[in-house]
Design a protein around this motif. Sequence first.
Motif, PDB file in Angstrom:
ATOM      1  N   ASP A  44      49.400 -79.061 -32.987  1.00  0.00           N
ATOM      2  CA  ASP A  44      49.414 -78.028 -34.097  1.00  0.00           C
ATOM      3  C   ASP A  44      49.479 -76.635 -33.148  1.00  0.00           C
ATOM      4  OD1 ASP A  44      49.390 -78.898 -36.595  1.00  0.00           O
ATOM      5  OD2 ASP A  44      47.364 -79.570 -36.319  1.00  0.00           O
ATOM      6  N   MET A  45      48.876 -76.511 -32.141  1.00  0.00           N
ATOM      7  CA  MET A  45      48.785 -75.256 -31.305  1.00  0.00           C
ATOM      8  C   MET A  45      49.701 -75.326 -30.104  1.00  0.00           C
ATOM      9  SD  MET A  45      45.019 -74.003 -31.971  1.00  0.00           S
ATOM     10  CE  MET A  45      44.260 -75.632 -31.773  1.00  0.00           C
ATOM     11  N   GLN A  46      50.272 -74.224 -29.836  1.00  0.00           N
ATOM     12  CA  GLN A  46      50.983 -74.058 -28.610  1.00  0.00           C
ATOM     13  C   GLN A  46      49.739 -73.815 -27.557  1.00  0.00           C
ATOM     14  OE1 GLN A  46      54.352 -71.623 -29.201  1.00  0.00           O
ATOM     15  NE2 GLN A  46      55.701 -73.408 -28.963  1.00  0.00           N
ATOM     16  N   ALA A  47      50.147 -73.913 -25.990  1.00  0.00           N
ATOM     17  CA  ALA A  47      48.991 -73.677 -25.403  1.00  0.00           C
ATOM     18  C   ALA A  47      48.433 -72.115 -25.289  1.00  0.00           C
ATOM     19  CB  ALA A  47      49.427 -73.793 -23.802  1.00  0.00           C
ATOM     20  N   TRP A  48      49.263 -71.255 -25.490  1.00  0.00           N
ATOM     21  CA  TRP A  48      48.486 -69.827 -25.544  1.00  0.00           C
ATOM     22  C   TRP A  48      48.002 -69.666 -26.867  1.00  0.00           C
ATOM     23  CZ3 TRP A  48      49.885 -66.595 -29.702  1.00  0.00           C
ATOM     24  CH2 TRP A  48      50.945 -66.913 -30.521  1.00  0.00           C
ATOM     25  N   GLU A  49      47.914 -70.506 -27.984  1.00  0.00           N
ATOM     26  CA  GLU A  49      47.521 -70.360 -29.260  1.00  0.00           C
ATOM     27  C   GLU A  49      46.035 -71.005 -28.964  1.00  0.00           C
ATOM     28  OE1 GLU A  49      50.645 -70.368 -32.835  1.00  0.00           O
ATOM     29  OE2 GLU A  49      50.434 -72.188 -31.576  1.00  0.00           O
ATOM     30  N   LEU A  50      45.997 -72.020 -28.317  1.00  0.00           N
ATOM     31  CA  LEU A  50      44.698 -72.727 -27.866  1.00  0.00           C
ATOM     32  C   LEU A  50      43.633 -71.812 -27.033  1.00  0.00           C
ATOM     33  CD1 LEU A  50      42.843 -74.981 -28.425  1.00  0.00           C
ATOM     34  CD2 LEU A  50      44.285 -76.149 -26.614  1.00  0.00           C
ATOM     35  N   VAL A  51      44.409 -71.148 -25.949  1.00  0.00           N
ATOM     36  CA  VAL A  51      43.755 -70.208 -25.317  1.00  0.00           C
ATOM     37  C   VAL A  51      43.275 -69.050 -26.225  1.00  0.00           C
ATOM     38  CG1 VAL A  51      43.936 -68.304 -23.362  1.00  0.00           C
ATOM     39  CG2 VAL A  51      44.851 -70.606 -23.372  1.00  0.00           C
ATOM     40  N   THR A  52      43.817 -68.551 -27.252  1.00  0.00           N
ATOM     41  CA  THR A  52      43.539 -67.526 -28.136  1.00  0.00           C
ATOM     42  C   THR A  52      42.215 -67.888 -28.902  1.00  0.00           C
ATOM     43  OG1 THR A  52      45.619 -66.570 -28.392  1.00  0.00           O
ATOM     44  CG2 THR A  52      44.107 -66.020 -30.026  1.00  0.00           C
ATOM     45  N   LEU A  53      42.275 -69.321 -29.360  1.00  0.00           N
ATOM     46  CA  LEU A  53      41.236 -69.627 -30.240  1.00  0.00           C
ATOM     47  C   LEU A  53      39.925 -69.656 -29.296  1.00  0.00           C
ATOM     48  CD1 LEU A  53      41.206 -72.860 -32.265  1.00  0.00           C
ATOM     49  CD2 LEU A  53      39.131 -72.680 -30.763  1.00  0.00           C
ATOM     50  N   ILE A  54      40.165 -70.433 -28.030  1.00  0.00           N
ATOM     51  CA  ILE A  54      38.859 -70.440 -27.102  1.00  0.00           C
ATOM     52  C   ILE A  54      38.113 -69.108 -26.787  1.00  0.00           C
ATOM     53  CG2 ILE A  54      38.237 -71.093 -24.703  1.00  0.00           C
ATOM     54  CD1 ILE A  54      40.387 -73.429 -25.102  1.00  0.00           C
ATOM     55  N   GLU A  55      39.195 -68.135 -26.318  1.00  0.00           N
ATOM     56  CA  GLU A  55      38.789 -66.782 -25.922  1.00  0.00           C
ATOM     57  C   GLU A  55      38.096 -66.008 -27.046  1.00  0.00           C
ATOM     58  OE1 GLU A  55      38.703 -65.141 -23.198  1.00  0.00           O
ATOM     59  OE2 GLU A  55      40.151 -66.255 -21.684  1.00  0.00           O
TER      60      GLU A  55
END
Length: 215
Positions: A44-55
């Motif tokens: 569902d998420m691209q890598a930058w989106e997953l990083v945004t979630l984590i941050e």
Amino acid sequence: MGDDRQSEGGIEARMADTVKVCKSCRTRAMDAGVKIAIENHAGDMQAWELVTLIETAGKDYVGAHTRFRQCTWTMEDPLASLETLGPYVLSTGIRDSMVWEDSAGAKVQWTAMGEGLVNWKIYFDKFAALCPKVPVNLEIISGFARPISYLREDFWRVWPKAKAGDFAKFLALAKRGKPLESHKSPDAKAEQEYQKTELERSLKYCKEVLGLGLK
């Protein structure tokens, strides 16, 4: 793609939901000395989106369970995805992928290690530098192709913030690929044997070609 992108509010709303759940568990996680690894399960998420979630949730107790083969489902090159997500990786599930162009855009089919498009020697050099204490776990599921129908008029509706540079790298990957026949087992036992064989070839490749594993 993943159903969450098509839900009300799109992927950003589901990311916000996940951040809320993580924050509600933060104290317990910190007290227990554990970290929450977010798995991008359905692509569902691209890598930058997953990083945004984590941050947003807090990287002191949240990281990524990185299924790097999912990035081909989100129109990303595995090496580029690793460079983005590497510093956040807590655990892994890895397999190879073949990508090729078709009339609607492209198709992705997971494969045994060494039988797709990923340059694993370069990949694991980067992995060792970015994720030095993270184990390499294989999660092999082969035999079926997933369409990435980016030439369809409605496709990009759920990808409004996809980055052109990432997509260009995915296209370059697809242009190097070749079509694979999908596998269909006659019954459950035959499917078990097929997947077991895929895993055995993958382990052999990782040990003998890449030099992975305990020495």
